[in-house]
Each structure stands twice: as C-alpha cells, then as structure tokens.
Design a protein around this motif. Structure first.
Motif, PDB file in Angstrom:
ATOM      1  N   GLN A  79       0.726  -1.294   0.022  1.00  0.00           N
ATOM      2  CA  GLN A  79      -0.035  -0.029  -0.103  1.00  0.00           C
ATOM      3  C   GLN A  79       0.765   1.047   0.049  1.00  0.00           C
ATOM      4  O   GLN A  79       2.000   1.328   0.339  1.00  0.00           O
ATOM      5  CB  GLN A  79      -1.171   0.021   1.228  1.00  0.00           C
ATOM      6  N   TYR A  96      -5.070  -5.402  -3.059  1.00  0.00           N
ATOM      7  CA  TYR A  96      -5.655  -6.294  -2.445  1.00  0.00           C
ATOM      8  C   TYR A  96      -6.080  -7.663  -3.184  1.00  0.00           C
ATOM      9  O   TYR A  96      -6.339  -7.673  -4.480  1.00  0.00           O
ATOM     10  CB  TYR A  96      -7.197  -5.765  -2.208  1.00  0.00           C
ATOM     11  N   ARG A 107      -7.759  -0.553  -4.336  1.00  0.00           N
ATOM     12  CA  ARG A 107      -8.506   0.172  -3.586  1.00  0.00           C
ATOM     13  C   ARG A 107      -7.901   1.677  -3.412  1.00  0.00           C
ATOM     14  O   ARG A 107      -6.990   1.732  -2.852  1.00  0.00           O
ATOM     15  CB  ARG A 107      -8.895  -0.689  -2.225  1.00  0.00           C
ATOM     16  N   SER A 109      -8.566   5.248  -1.020  1.00  0.00           N
ATOM     17  CA  SER A 109      -9.194   5.553  -0.018  1.00  0.00           C
ATOM     18  C   SER A 109      -8.807   6.987   0.194  1.00  0.00           C
ATOM     19  O   SER A 109      -7.734   7.444  -0.052  1.00  0.00           O
ATOM     20  CB  SER A 109      -8.980   4.721   1.380  1.00  0.00           C
ATOM     21  N   GLN A 119     -12.808   3.980   2.156  1.00  0.00           N
ATOM     22  CA  GLN A 119     -12.764   3.541   0.652  1.00  0.00           C
ATOM     23  C   GLN A 119     -13.613   4.348  -0.324  1.00  0.00           C
ATOM     24  O   GLN A 119     -14.856   4.304  -0.087  1.00  0.00           O
ATOM     25  CB  GLN A 119     -12.762   2.084   0.416  1.00  0.00           C
ATOM     26  N   VAL A 122     -12.725   1.402  -6.252  1.00  0.00           N
ATOM     27  CA  VAL A 122     -12.077   0.076  -6.400  1.00  0.00           C
ATOM     28  C   VAL A 122     -11.970  -0.138  -7.856  1.00  0.00           C
ATOM     29  O   VAL A 122     -12.910   0.175  -8.628  1.00  0.00           O
ATOM     30  CB  VAL A 122     -12.879  -0.825  -5.801  1.00  0.00           C
ATOM     31  N   THR A 134     -18.152  -1.322  -3.499  1.00  0.00           N
ATOM     32  CA  THR A 134     -16.897  -2.100  -3.267  1.00  0.00           C
ATOM     33  C   THR A 134     -17.005  -3.350  -4.239  1.00  0.00           C
ATOM     34  O   THR A 134     -16.160  -4.176  -4.409  1.00  0.00           O
ATOM     35  CB  THR A 134     -16.750  -2.623  -1.882  1.00  0.00           C
TER      36      THR A 134
END
Length: 208
Positions: A79, A96, A107, A109, A119, A122, A134
C-alpha cells in the motif's frame, strides 16, 4: 577528497563512499544485492536487486522497478499512503488480494475530517470501476451506498460561460463507432436532445 568505507567478506566487496556530495553505496559485482535492515533482527525491510536494479519494499524478490510486498497472511498486498497527521494518512492506495487467490483489486481511500479512512473507489479483477461501491457490477458503477442521499453524476462543459459551442453530452457507440446515439444539450439553444443517428426508430417505453 572523497572518504569511504570498504566492506569485505570471503565472496566480494562493497563500498560506502562520499562522492561529489552524494552518498554512494555499491557492490563490485552486478549479481550482488543490497539489503536494508533495522532493529536487532536480520529481516530485510528494503532490497535492491543487483542484476536488475529493481527495488523491493516488503519483498526480497522484486519483479518490477518498484515492488511493494505485503504480509502473506493479509489480504492487503502492499500500500501507498499519502500524508500523515497523527498516524492517519490523507489518502491510501492498496493492492488487495481477493479470496486468497491471484485475483487482485486496487482500492483507493481518502480520510474524512474526523480522521476515518474510507474507501472511495475500487478497480476489481475484471477491470470494473466502482465509485461508492466495493462490488461494481459493470465497467463503471456509481453508487451513493446506504447513505440517505441522491446519487449525482455531473457532466459539465463551458465552466467559464465563454464558449457557447461546448456541450455536455453522453454518447452511445457500437459497431466500431459507426452507430451513435446521444443525450445532451444542443449548441447554444439550451435544448435537450435525445438522438439516434442510425436509421432505426427511437423507442421510449416502460418495458422491453
């Protein structure tokens, strides 16, 4: 003058030198890697692969110029965090892993004024983009979620009110773009248009 430290073992040499106001860390063989570790353990935190120059963070087998690894027991596989106020990032991009398989998502955020990382978007394993959801069920799926509010998508042109030939418009294309339908505003008339440019009829109805 440049100062330096020579590090040797039975298999090769490494150098840490000051050169032209820069710190130079290098090995004498292209196949030698560089490991960065912290603390009392020998666990590698960052890694530079000798023969490729690839950099790995969280992995000692980087396959790309910059490869972010993740905990193999976690669904998050690397990340990027942006900004940091009280250990809370202003934004976050996460790789992810879905269901412990090769299926992967990206993802995105952001952080609310209250400090909650939420979030927002996506891109799933099929390339579908979800905003506010999502689990996108189409190439682009926009949702207001469970919030008690409208879901608004804005298409805007001519924000400075200076070019009256700029129009907000949705175009529907198929057959290599030869068949086009469109919904939008007509040039400088404030008229809403719904047009089928093919020779077929335009249908409006309540069922199929």
């Amino acid at each position: 003058d440049n100062g330096g430290v020579l590090l040797t073992d039975d298999s090769g040499r490494s150098y840490v030198t000051a050169r032209f106001n820069h710190l130079d860390l290098r090995t004498t063989r292209d196949t030698d890697d560089i490991h960065f570790s912290t603390g009392t353990t020998t666990t590698t935190k960052m890694f530079i692969q000798g023969d490729t120059g690839n950099v790995g963070i969280g992995t000692t087998g980087p396959n790309y110029m910059l490869h972010l690894g993740g905990d193999t027991t976690s669904a998050v596989n690397g990340q990027l965090a942006f900004g940091d106020v009280g250990n809370v990032p202003s934004g976050l991009i996460q790789g992810y892993r879905v269901d412990g398989s090769y299926r992967g998502e990206l993802r995105f955020s952001t952080t609310t004024s209250g400090g909650t990382v939420t979030q927002r978007m996506v891109i799933d394993e099929n390339g579908n983009v979800g905003i506010g959801t999502t689990n996108p069920s189409g190439l682009l799926h926009v949702s207001s979620g469970t919030a008690n509010e409208d879901c608004v998508v804005i298409i805007e042109s001519d924000t400075d009110n200076n070019d009256e030939t700029s129009n907000p418009r949705l175009e529907l294309r198929q057959d290599g773009g030869s068949v086009i339908g469109r919904l939008g505003y007509r040039d400088n008339t404030n008229s809403l248009e719904l047009i089928n440019q093919a020779s077929e009829p335009l249908y409006l109805g309540a069922s199929n």
